[in-house]
Design a protein around this motif. Structure first.
Motif, PDB file in Angstrom:
ATOM      1  N   PRO A 319      27.112  36.219  45.209  1.00 36.80           N
ATOM      2  CA  PRO A 319      26.449  34.924  45.185  1.00 36.80           C
ATOM      3  C   PRO A 319      26.898  34.075  46.371  1.00 36.80           C
ATOM      4  CG  PRO A 319      28.106  35.073  43.436  1.00 36.80           C
ATOM      5  CD  PRO A 319      27.981  36.438  44.041  1.00 36.80           C
ATOM      6  N   PRO A 320      26.030  33.152  46.821  1.00 39.06           N
ATOM      7  CA  PRO A 320      26.399  32.319  47.965  1.00 39.06           C
ATOM      8  C   PRO A 320      27.659  31.518  47.669  1.00 39.06           C
ATOM      9  CG  PRO A 320      24.284  31.630  47.009  1.00 39.06           C
ATOM     10  CD  PRO A 320      24.705  32.869  46.305  1.00 39.06           C
ATOM     11  N   GLY A 321      28.450  31.291  48.664  1.00 39.87           N
ATOM     12  CA  GLY A 321      29.643  30.462  48.486  1.00 39.87           C
ATOM     13  C   GLY A 321      30.908  31.261  48.277  1.00 39.87           C
ATOM     14  N   ILE A 322      30.753  32.558  48.012  1.00 41.33           N
ATOM     15  CA  ILE A 322      31.964  33.359  47.855  1.00 41.33           C
ATOM     16  C   ILE A 322      32.345  33.979  49.193  1.00 41.33           C
ATOM     17  CG2 ILE A 322      32.994  35.412  46.796  1.00 41.33           C
ATOM     18  CD1 ILE A 322      31.692  34.802  44.290  1.00 41.33           C
ATOM     19  N   GLU A 323      33.559  33.680  49.609  1.00 41.47           N
ATOM     20  CA  GLU A 323      34.032  34.230  50.876  1.00 41.47           C
ATOM     21  C   GLU A 323      35.000  35.354  50.606  1.00 41.47           C
ATOM     22  OE1 GLU A 323      35.463  32.131  54.369  1.00 41.47           O
ATOM     23  OE2 GLU A 323      34.647  30.329  53.423  1.00 41.47           O
ATOM     24  N   LEU A 324      34.771  36.461  51.257  1.00 38.07           N
ATOM     25  CA  LEU A 324      35.688  37.586  51.118  1.00 38.07           C
ATOM     26  C   LEU A 324      36.729  37.518  52.227  1.00 38.07           C
ATOM     27  CD1 LEU A 324      33.159  40.459  50.369  1.00 38.07           C
ATOM     28  CD2 LEU A 324      34.711  39.358  48.747  1.00 38.07           C
ATOM     29  N   MET A 325      37.750  38.349  52.105  1.00 38.93           N
ATOM     30  CA  MET A 325      38.737  38.442  53.167  1.00 38.93           C
ATOM     31  C   MET A 325      38.174  39.355  54.264  1.00 38.93           C
ATOM     32  SD  MET A 325      42.056  38.725  50.812  1.00 38.93           S
ATOM     33  CE  MET A 325      42.990  37.248  50.564  1.00 38.93           C
ATOM     34  N   PRO A 326      38.726  39.285  55.468  1.00 37.57           N
ATOM     35  CA  PRO A 326      38.159  40.092  56.568  1.00 37.57           C
ATOM     36  C   PRO A 326      38.525  41.563  56.411  1.00 37.57           C
ATOM     37  CG  PRO A 326      40.059  38.848  57.333  1.00 37.57           C
ATOM     38  CD  PRO A 326      39.856  38.472  55.894  1.00 37.57           C
ATOM     39  N   SER A 327      37.821  42.257  55.549  1.00 38.41           N
ATOM     40  CA  SER A 327      38.141  43.657  55.280  1.00 38.41           C
ATOM     41  C   SER A 327      36.926  44.547  55.458  1.00 38.41           C
ATOM     42  CB  SER A 327      38.666  43.786  53.846  1.00 38.41           C
ATOM     43  OG  SER A 327      38.604  45.138  53.432  1.00 38.41           O
ATOM     44  N   GLN A 328      37.140  45.660  56.175  1.00 43.22           N
ATOM     45  CA  GLN A 328      36.079  46.668  56.363  1.00 43.22           C
ATOM     46  C   GLN A 328      36.373  47.892  55.505  1.00 43.22           C
ATOM     47  OE1 GLN A 328      33.673  45.597  58.374  1.00 43.22           O
ATOM     48  NE2 GLN A 328      34.960  43.807  58.775  1.00 43.22           N
ATOM     49  N   THR A 329      37.345  47.782  54.599  1.00 43.31           N
ATOM     50  CA  THR A 329      37.790  48.935  53.814  1.00 43.31           C
ATOM     51  C   THR A 329      37.294  48.812  52.375  1.00 43.31           C
ATOM     52  OG1 THR A 329      39.857  47.868  53.155  1.00 43.31           O
ATOM     53  CG2 THR A 329      39.881  49.060  55.240  1.00 43.31           C
ATOM     54  N   VAL A 334      38.734  39.127  46.239  1.00 40.99           N
ATOM     55  CA  VAL A 334      38.092  37.814  46.153  1.00 40.99           C
ATOM     56  C   VAL A 334      39.210  36.816  45.855  1.00 40.99           C
ATOM     57  CG1 VAL A 334      36.288  36.469  45.017  1.00 40.99           C
ATOM     58  CG2 VAL A 334      36.053  38.949  45.194  1.00 40.99           C
ATOM     59  N   LEU A 335      39.503  35.970  46.811  1.00 47.24           N
ATOM     60  CA  LEU A 335      40.617  35.038  46.671  1.00 47.24           C
ATOM     61  C   LEU A 335      40.286  33.969  45.630  1.00 47.24           C
ATOM     62  CD1 LEU A 335      43.367  34.788  47.991  1.00 47.24           C
ATOM     63  CD2 LEU A 335      42.370  33.185  49.624  1.00 47.24           C
ATOM     64  N   VAL A 336      41.223  33.733  44.708  1.00 43.82           N
ATOM     65  CA  VAL A 336      41.035  32.702  43.692  1.00 43.82           C
ATOM     66  C   VAL A 336      42.039  31.570  43.903  1.00 43.82           C
ATOM     67  CG1 VAL A 336      41.019  32.217  41.204  1.00 43.82           C
ATOM     68  CG2 VAL A 336      40.174  34.413  42.036  1.00 43.82           C
ATOM     69  N   GLY A 337      43.279  31.923  44.207  1.00 40.08           N
ATOM     70  CA  GLY A 337      44.314  30.907  44.450  1.00 40.08           C
ATOM     71  C   GLY A 337      45.309  30.858  43.307  1.00 40.08           C
ATOM     72  N   ASP A 338      44.918  30.139  42.256  1.00 36.26           N
ATOM     73  CA  ASP A 338      45.804  29.918  41.115  1.00 36.26           C
ATOM     74  C   ASP A 338      45.868  31.157  40.203  1.00 36.26           C
ATOM     75  OD1 ASP A 338      47.219  28.051  39.264  1.00 36.26           O
ATOM     76  OD2 ASP A 338      45.479  28.552  38.000  1.00 36.26           O
ATOM     77  N   SER A 339      47.073  31.482  39.732  1.00 36.27           N
ATOM     78  CA  SER A 339      47.264  32.696  38.915  1.00 36.27           C
ATOM     79  C   SER A 339      46.502  32.631  37.593  1.00 36.27           C
ATOM     80  CB  SER A 339      48.743  32.896  38.579  1.00 36.27           C
ATOM     81  OG  SER A 339      49.485  32.973  39.743  1.00 36.27           O
ATOM     82  N   THR A 340      46.617  31.486  36.899  1.00 35.48           N
ATOM     83  CA  THR A 340      45.975  31.346  35.592  1.00 35.48           C
ATOM     84  C   THR A 340      44.464  31.482  35.744  1.00 35.48           C
ATOM     85  OG1 THR A 340      47.711  29.727  35.218  1.00 35.48           O
ATOM     86  CG2 THR A 340      46.028  29.927  33.508  1.00 35.48           C
ATOM     87  N   GLN A 341      43.941  30.891  36.813  1.00 33.63           N
ATOM     88  CA  GLN A 341      42.511  30.947  37.104  1.00 33.63           C
ATOM     89  C   GLN A 341      42.077  32.401  37.364  1.00 33.63           C
ATOM     90  OE1 GLN A 341      39.268  29.698  36.915  1.00 33.63           O
ATOM     91  NE2 GLN A 341      40.625  27.963  36.630  1.00 33.63           N
ATOM     92  N   ALA A 342      42.890  33.103  38.116  1.00 33.33           N
ATOM     93  CA  ALA A 342      42.557  34.505  38.441  1.00 33.33           C
ATOM     94  C   ALA A 342      42.523  35.347  37.161  1.00 33.33           C
ATOM     95  CB  ALA A 342      43.569  35.079  39.433  1.00 33.33           C
ATOM     96  N   VAL A 343      43.493  35.103  36.276  1.00 31.71           N
ATOM     97  CA  VAL A 343      43.534  35.845  35.012  1.00 31.71           C
ATOM     98  C   VAL A 343      42.304  35.500  34.165  1.00 31.71           C
ATOM     99  CG1 VAL A 343      44.803  36.185  32.849  1.00 31.71           C
ATOM    100  CG2 VAL A 343      46.047  36.056  35.014  1.00 31.71           C
ATOM    101  N   GLY A 395      28.923  32.374  37.061  1.00 34.46           N
ATOM    102  CA  GLY A 395      29.136  31.171  37.872  1.00 34.46           C
ATOM    103  C   GLY A 395      30.498  31.168  38.536  1.00 34.46           C
ATOM    104  N   PHE A 396      30.886  32.321  39.012  1.00 29.86           N
ATOM    105  CA  PHE A 396      32.204  32.432  39.635  1.00 29.86           C
ATOM    106  C   PHE A 396      32.356  31.412  40.761  1.00 29.86           C
ATOM    107  CE2 PHE A 396      34.990  33.893  42.980  1.00 29.86           C
ATOM    108  CZ  PHE A 396      36.143  34.155  42.271  1.00 29.86           C
ATOM    109  N   THR A 397      33.467  30.705  40.724  1.00 35.09           N
ATOM    110  CA  THR A 397      33.739  29.752  41.805  1.00 35.09           C
ATOM    111  C   THR A 397      35.077  30.068  42.441  1.00 35.09           C
ATOM    112  OG1 THR A 397      34.686  28.265  40.168  1.00 35.09           O
ATOM    113  CG2 THR A 397      32.430  27.796  40.913  1.00 35.09           C
ATOM    114  N   GLN A 398      35.132  29.770  43.723  1.00 31.14           N
ATOM    115  CA  GLN A 398      36.346  30.042  44.476  1.00 31.14           C
ATOM    116  C   GLN A 398      37.004  28.711  44.772  1.00 31.14           C
ATOM    117  OE1 GLN A 398      35.221  32.128  48.016  1.00 31.14           O
ATOM    118  NE2 GLN A 398      36.799  33.661  47.670  1.00 31.14           N
TER     119      GLN A 398
END
Ligand SMILES: *Cc1c(COP(=O)(O)O)cnc(C)c1O
Length: 406
Positions: A319-329, A334-343, A395-398
């Motif tokens: 979905p638009p708005g999600i930025e991935l890390m610079p990976s070709q592998t 998908v970076l979330v930041g906060d641990s509780t949020q990621a879980v 509605g995943f948000t980063q």
């Protein structure tokens, strides 16, 4: 201060309750899940059917019929246990054949088998450098490389991730024998080390260069020869200062690991690396299975094309708005930041039938928790669509406040 109090309590009462409670509260608790079907892109786990995006089985070989058959035949011919360390009477023809085949595949003098990649890394670093020497290492290296450097007794100097100017500064301050130490593909970010620059630095400073390409071998490069091959850096041959470490539990789909390089450093490891000397050799049947896997890996051009196609579909379908890390592998966190949020996101995805793990400190830096999506050649376009649809539908948000790079 509270940290100090906690430490004293641990030491004096041997009671870990508070530590465990704190971890739980911070969303850092880890929990085992029990697989009820073999490793694969769809698995039965704790009574649920889940589509998995978390393994390192990048080519889908962990349950390949030819490799399973090779393991069975290997066990029928060689039994189960090796019974001893390689240098006692635990080294058998399949081990020898596999070491020869791995060296031939990588076009190096020699390779040496280990029980795990963790132990191979302890061996390479502790075997080649020690007190008075200096290890210059990327800050985002795998934990086993960090432990290996610390255990070696050498001075550990860490440079900012991928920062070659910083690496050069650390090399200039280094004493004794120098060793540059890096992941080939970084395990939690999926990006590739600046290997051409590292080779130039190794030459300039007369240093060892150790590349742990756990996530590169099999995955890419000519005949799956890994990141150095993918970047065209070893077309003319592998230099003497370069030592490569690979694990067999990832793209190879079996278990164990190898170190590959020039005759002399490999012989030194055989003579003195403690994680080689003082441990039981892997079962010979496993080496038979890995030989079967190696022959698949070498010719798996179709599988390597397949994960690349799935990664492209994943990137397109987000979905638009999600930025991935610079990976070709195949590692597409998908970076979330906060641990509780990621879980929380990982749990919601599991409720939607998807297993995408939340990776938290200390595996990644503070504030850099993420969903570590890994794509396999065994995924179908429909599998990937299921994941991107779920991320869209939920509605995943980063977190817009990306943490500063470490
Ligand atoms: C997985 C991994 C290892 C450890 O290999 P094992 O065979 O699983 O012990 C070492 N280095 C890196 C970069 C890894 O990702």
């Amino acid at each position: 201060m509270p940290y100090l109090v906690l430490r004293i309590e641990i030491i004096t009462t041997r009671d870990w309750t508070q530590w465990l409670d704190t971890r739980r509260a911070e969303g850092l608790e880890r929990r085992l899940r029990v697989g009820q079907s073999p490793q694969g892109v769809s698995m039965r786990v704790d009574g649920r059917e889940l589509l998995t995006f978390c393994s390192n089985d990048y080519l889908g070989l962990a349950n390949h019929p030819d490799i399973v058959a090779a393991l069975q035949m290997g066990a029928a011919r060689w039994g189960v246990g090796s019974g001893a360390a390689h240098l006692v009477n635990g080294h058998f023809e399949p081990h020898d054949a596999l070491e020869f085949a791995l060296a031939e595949w990588l076009r190096v003098d020699r390779s040496l088998l280990f029980s795990t990649g963790y132990m191979a890394n302890l061996a390479v670093v502790g075997g080649l450098v020690g007190r008075g020497d200096t290890v210059v290492a990327d800050k985002l290296n795998h934990a086993s490389l960090v432990d290996a450097a610390q255990l070696s007794g050498a001075t550990l100097r860490r440079y900012r991730h991928g920062d070659m100017a910083d690496a050069r500064r650390q090399l200039m301050r280094a004493t004794g024998t120098r060793m540059l130490l890096t992941d080939g593909v970084f395990s939690m970010d999926g990006d590739v080390a600046p290997l051409a620059d590292l080779m130039a630095l190794a030459e300039e400073f007369d240093a060892w260069l150790v590349v742990d390409d756990a996530h590169g071998f099999g995955v890419w490069g000519e005949e799956g020869r890994g990141s150095l091959s993918e970047l065209g850096l070893i077309d003319a041959g592998v230099p003497e200062y370069l030592v490569q470490v690979g694990t067999l539990g990832k793209a190879f789909g079996t278990a164990g690991a190898f170190v590959a390089g020039a005759s002399q450093p490999v012989e030194v490891l055989l003579q003195r690396a403690r994680s080689y000397l003082f441990t039981t050799a892997q079962p010979p049947a496993l080496a038979v299975a890995t030989l079967a896997s190696l022959s698949i890996v070498k010719s798996a051009t179709d599988l390597r094309a397949s994960w690349r196609a799935r990664v492209a579909e994943f990137k397109r379908g987000l979905p638009p708005g999600i930025e991935l890390m610079p990976s070709q592998t195949p590692i597409q966190p998908v970076l979330v930041g906060d641990s509780t949020q990621a879980v929380a996101w990982s749990t919601r995805l599991a409720d939607a039938g998807l297993w995408v793990p939340a990776i938290r400190p200390p595996t990644v830096p503070q504030g850099a928790s993420r969903l570590r999506v890994t794509i396999s050649a065994a995924h179908t376009p429909a599998h990937v669509e299921h994941l991107t649809n779920a991320l869209t539908g939920l509605g995943f948000t980063q977190n817009p406040d990306f943490p500063p790079p470490p």
